[in-house]
Design a protein around this motif. Structure first.
Motif, PDB file in Angstrom:
ATOM      1  N   THR A 134      23.058   5.909 -50.776  1.00 25.13           N
ATOM      2  CA  THR A 134      23.479   6.432 -51.366  1.00 25.13           C
ATOM      3  C   THR A 134      25.070   5.736 -51.541  1.00 25.13           C
ATOM      4  O   THR A 134      25.595   6.039 -52.819  1.00 25.13           O
ATOM      5  CB  THR A 134      23.986   8.333 -50.478  1.00 25.13           C
ATOM      6  N   SER A 135      25.221   4.815 -50.695  1.00 25.68           N
ATOM      7  CA  SER A 135      26.474   3.863 -50.460  1.00 25.68           C
ATOM      8  C   SER A 135      26.317   2.711 -52.261  1.00 25.68           C
ATOM      9  O   SER A 135      25.440   2.265 -52.872  1.00 25.68           O
ATOM     10  CB  SER A 135      26.294   3.001 -49.973  1.00 25.68           C
ATOM     11  N   ARG A 136      27.023   2.167 -52.072  1.00 25.84           N
ATOM     12  CA  ARG A 136      27.325   1.518 -53.836  1.00 25.84           C
ATOM     13  C   ARG A 136      27.249  -0.240 -53.215  1.00 25.84           C
ATOM     14  O   ARG A 136      26.747  -0.903 -53.606  1.00 25.84           O
ATOM     15  CB  ARG A 136      28.756   1.203 -54.114  1.00 25.84           C
ATOM     16  N   ALA A 193      42.577  -4.507 -43.490  1.00 23.33           N
ATOM     17  CA  ALA A 193      41.595  -4.390 -44.507  1.00 23.33           C
ATOM     18  C   ALA A 193      40.205  -3.840 -44.288  1.00 23.33           C
ATOM     19  O   ALA A 193      39.697  -2.854 -45.783  1.00 23.33           O
ATOM     20  CB  ALA A 193      41.287  -6.234 -44.843  1.00 23.33           C
ATOM     21  N   ILE A 194      40.083  -4.094 -43.406  1.00 27.48           N
ATOM     22  CA  ILE A 194      38.746  -2.575 -42.479  1.00 27.48           C
ATOM     23  C   ILE A 194      39.153  -1.283 -43.450  1.00 27.48           C
ATOM     24  O   ILE A 194      37.997  -0.568 -44.132  1.00 27.48           O
ATOM     25  CB  ILE A 194      38.599  -2.963 -41.091  1.00 27.48           C
ATOM     26  N   ALA A 195      40.395  -0.409 -42.686  1.00 30.18           N
ATOM     27  CA  ALA A 195      40.703   0.545 -43.268  1.00 30.18           C
ATOM     28  C   ALA A 195      41.195   0.566 -44.893  1.00 30.18           C
ATOM     29  O   ALA A 195      40.417   2.308 -45.608  1.00 30.18           O
ATOM     30  CB  ALA A 195      42.440   0.933 -42.952  1.00 30.18           C
ATOM     31  N   LEU A 227      20.823  -6.126 -41.127  1.00 32.27           N
ATOM     32  CA  LEU A 227      22.304  -4.694 -42.162  1.00 32.27           C
ATOM     33  C   LEU A 227      21.404  -3.145 -42.511  1.00 32.27           C
ATOM     34  O   LEU A 227      20.115  -3.291 -43.073  1.00 32.27           O
ATOM     35  CB  LEU A 227      22.460  -5.014 -44.026  1.00 32.27           C
ATOM     36  N   ARG A 228      22.660  -2.480 -42.104  1.00 31.73           N
ATOM     37  CA  ARG A 228      21.673  -0.324 -42.301  1.00 31.73           C
ATOM     38  C   ARG A 228      22.664   0.054 -43.673  1.00 31.73           C
ATOM     39  O   ARG A 228      23.318   0.922 -42.696  1.00 31.73           O
ATOM     40  CB  ARG A 228      21.452   0.008 -40.884  1.00 31.73           C
ATOM     41  N   PRO A 229      22.501   0.068 -44.392  1.00 32.40           N
ATOM     42  CA  PRO A 229      23.498   0.882 -45.529  1.00 32.40           C
ATOM     43  C   PRO A 229      22.331   1.932 -45.972  1.00 32.40           C
ATOM     44  O   PRO A 229      21.516   2.027 -45.975  1.00 32.40           O
ATOM     45  CB  PRO A 229      23.469  -0.063 -46.375  1.00 32.40           C
ATOM     46  N   PHE A 230      24.023   2.800 -45.724  1.00 26.10           N
ATOM     47  CA  PHE A 230      23.174   4.487 -46.317  1.00 26.10           C
ATOM     48  C   PHE A 230      22.636   3.769 -47.888  1.00 26.10           C
ATOM     49  O   PHE A 230      22.967   3.516 -48.362  1.00 26.10           O
ATOM     50  CB  PHE A 230      24.356   5.614 -46.520  1.00 26.10           C
ATOM     51  N   VAL A 245      42.249   1.583 -34.940  1.00 26.31           N
ATOM     52  CA  VAL A 245      42.215   1.766 -36.167  1.00 26.31           C
ATOM     53  C   VAL A 245      40.997   1.285 -36.971  1.00 26.31           C
ATOM     54  O   VAL A 245      40.466   2.507 -37.412  1.00 26.31           O
ATOM     55  CB  VAL A 245      43.122   0.759 -37.460  1.00 26.31           C
ATOM     56  N   VAL A 246      39.858   0.252 -36.506  1.00 28.12           N
ATOM     57  CA  VAL A 246      38.462   0.373 -36.879  1.00 28.12           C
ATOM     58  C   VAL A 246      37.758   1.860 -36.490  1.00 28.12           C
ATOM     59  O   VAL A 246      36.785   2.045 -37.370  1.00 28.12           O
ATOM     60  CB  VAL A 246      37.654  -1.000 -35.551  1.00 28.12           C
ATOM     61  N   GLU A 247      38.869   2.394 -35.693  1.00 28.38           N
ATOM     62  CA  GLU A 247      37.652   3.808 -34.684  1.00 28.38           C
ATOM     63  C   GLU A 247      38.128   4.661 -35.553  1.00 28.38           C
ATOM     64  O   GLU A 247      37.003   5.337 -36.088  1.00 28.38           O
ATOM     65  CB  GLU A 247      38.132   3.958 -33.428  1.00 28.38           C
ATOM     66  N   ALA A 251      17.134   7.066 -44.431  1.00 29.73           N
ATOM     67  CA  ALA A 251      18.111   7.274 -45.721  1.00 29.73           C
ATOM     68  C   ALA A 251      18.926   6.259 -45.098  1.00 29.73           C
ATOM     69  O   ALA A 251      19.774   5.667 -46.208  1.00 29.73           O
ATOM     70  CB  ALA A 251      18.731   8.691 -44.136  1.00 29.73           C
ATOM     71  N   ARG A 252      19.396   4.970 -43.709  1.00 26.14           N
ATOM     72  CA  ARG A 252      20.058   4.055 -43.655  1.00 26.14           C
ATOM     73  C   ARG A 252      19.042   2.912 -43.791  1.00 26.14           C
ATOM     74  O   ARG A 252      18.282   3.067 -42.593  1.00 26.14           O
ATOM     75  CB  ARG A 252      20.422   3.567 -41.960  1.00 26.14           C
ATOM     76  N   ALA A 253      19.039   1.982 -45.228  1.00 25.52           N
ATOM     77  CA  ALA A 253      17.558   0.565 -45.308  1.00 25.52           C
ATOM     78  C   ALA A 253      18.124   0.015 -43.764  1.00 25.52           C
ATOM     79  O   ALA A 253      18.894   0.576 -43.082  1.00 25.52           O
ATOM     80  CB  ALA A 253      18.082  -0.007 -46.470  1.00 25.52           C
TER      81      ALA A 253
HETATM   82  C1  LIG Z   1      33.763  -0.484 -38.431  1.00 28.28           C
HETATM   83  C2  LIG Z   1      32.816   0.627 -39.895  1.00 28.28           C
HETATM   84  C3  LIG Z   1      31.265   0.050 -39.540  1.00 28.28           C
HETATM   85  C4  LIG Z   1      30.345   0.747 -40.636  1.00 28.28           C
HETATM   86  N1  LIG Z   1      29.363   0.587 -40.765  1.00 28.28           N
HETATM   87  C5  LIG Z   1      28.277   1.201 -41.698  1.00 28.28           C
HETATM   88  C6  LIG Z   1      27.019   0.610 -41.595  1.00 28.28           C
HETATM   89  O1  LIG Z   1      26.418  -0.704 -40.823  1.00 28.28           O
HETATM   90  N2  LIG Z   1      26.323   1.810 -41.888  1.00 28.28           N
HETATM   91  C7  LIG Z   1      26.623   2.421 -43.899  1.00 28.28           C
HETATM   92  O2  LIG Z   1      25.437   3.022 -44.648  1.00 28.28           O
HETATM   93  N3  LIG Z   1      27.868   2.320 -43.687  1.00 28.28           N
HETATM   94  C8  LIG Z   1      29.231   2.221 -42.377  1.00 28.28           C
HETATM   95  N4  LIG Z   1      29.889   2.315 -42.523  1.00 28.28           N
HETATM   96  C9  LIG Z   1      30.253   3.618 -43.191  1.00 28.28           C
HETATM   97  C10 LIG Z   1      31.224   2.840 -44.908  1.00 28.28           C
HETATM   98  O3  LIG Z   1      31.683   1.953 -45.057  1.00 28.28           O
HETATM   99  C11 LIG Z   1      31.137   3.937 -45.581  1.00 28.28           C
HETATM  100  O4  LIG Z   1      30.228   4.883 -45.733  1.00 28.28           O
HETATM  101  C12 LIG Z   1      31.452   4.065 -47.490  1.00 28.28           C
HETATM  102  O5  LIG Z   1      31.827   4.219 -47.837  1.00 28.28           O
HETATM  103  C13 LIG Z   1      30.578   2.476 -47.788  1.00 28.28           C
HETATM  104  O6  LIG Z   1      30.869   1.789 -48.987  1.00 28.28           O
HETATM  105  P1  LIG Z   1      30.150   2.122 -51.129  1.00 28.28           P
HETATM  106  O7  LIG Z   1      29.791   3.348 -51.144  1.00 28.28           O
HETATM  107  O8  LIG Z   1      31.413   1.298 -50.945  1.00 28.28           O
HETATM  108  O9  LIG Z   1      29.244   0.892 -50.458  1.00 28.28           O
HETATM  109  C14 LIG Z   1      31.205   1.641 -42.023  1.00 28.28           C
HETATM  110  C15 LIG Z   1      32.346   2.086 -41.861  1.00 28.28           C
HETATM  111  C16 LIG Z   1      33.567   1.752 -40.645  1.00 28.28           C
HETATM  112  C17 LIG Z   1      34.908   1.768 -40.491  1.00 28.28           C
END
Ligand SMILES: Cc1cc2nc3c(=O)[nH]c(=O)nc-3n(C[C@H](O)[C@H](O)[C@H](O)COP(=O)(O)O)c2cc1C
Length: 191
Positions: free
Chosen positions: A39-41, A62-64, A34-37, A134-136, A107-109
């Motif tokens: 700053t994300s929740r 659901a993704i949207a 997983l590579r979440p930012f 829609v995913v794009e 910045a991305r863990a």
């Molecule tokens: C298909 C898709 C894939 C995504 N992949 C990532 C990802 O791998 N890492 C990330 O940080 N954000 C990703 N994002 C963006 C996050 O969903 C977005 O930044 C979100 O606001 C972070 O959510 P949170 O703060 O509610 O956790 C993706 C978005 C989409 C639509």
């Protein structure tokens, strides 16, 4: 290879939080990166619990909705079995994950995870250009403020054509929801 889907994590109050994410998976689906930012929740929830559930889905709406900050109703989830978390019952498959390595130097863990349990709920719909569009569009919507507005707008028109030609009502609704979201975000960015 990157697999786009939805992740559920648990917030401070013990409630599910859904977000779109694209982990790297191995061929046997036993390890996820997983590579979440940071700053994300999602990242904050993962930092606290070190556990999550990743969902494979064909539900582009659901993704949207996740990108627009709308959580699914609590009734859509059932409790995970091997981790403290929630499984989205409307997804096709779900992978309960435990983080084995946590690297926060970027910045991305970078979070290495092992799969502790797989749920198989239903068949995947199959390829559909509107669902992919829609995913794009959802990815573009999550990058307002990062990607220049003009670049987003020019790609947006192409994606709209795909949704109009090949989508069903769910894809039309999803696209409109994202369009309203980005217009609002652009408006805020201008002010
Ligand atoms: C298909 C898709 C894939 C995504 N992949 C990532 C990802 O791998 N890492 C990330 O940080 N954000 C990703 N994002 C963006 C996050 O969903 C977005 O930044 C979100 O606001 C972070 O959510 P949170 O703060 O509610 O956790 C993706 C978005 C989409 C639509």
């Amino acid at each position: 290879m990157i697999l786009e889907g939805l992740i559920s994590t648990v917030d401070e109050a013990g409630q599910p939080h859904i977000s779109a994410i694209g982990p790297t998976v191995d061929e046997s689906f036993t390890r996820f990166v997983l590579r979440p930012f940071r700053t994300s929740r999602t990242f904050h929830n993962l930092q606290r619990s070190h556990q999550a559930v990743f969902h494979v889905t064909d539900d582009a709406e659901a993704i949207a909705a996740a990108v627009c900050g709308k959580e699914p109703s609590r009734a859509t989830f059932f409790p995970a079995k091997t981790v403290r978390g929630f499984v989205l019952s409307t997804a096709c498959r779900a992978y309960e994950l435990e983080i084995t390595e946590f690297d926060t130097s970027d910045a991305r863990a970078l979070l290495n995870c092992r799969v502790t349990l797989v749920h198989r709920m239903r068949d995947f719909f199959g390829f559909n250009r509107a669902k992919h569009a829609v995913v794009e569009a959802a990815i573009l919507a999550s990058r307002v403020g990062i990607v220049p507005e003009n670049d987003i707008r020019s790609e947006w028109n192409h994606l709209r054509t795909l949704v109009e030609k090949t989508g069903g009502s769910a894809e039309h609704r999803a696209f409109e929801q994202l369009a309203a979201f980005i217009e609002n975000a652009f408006h805020k960015a201008v002010i």
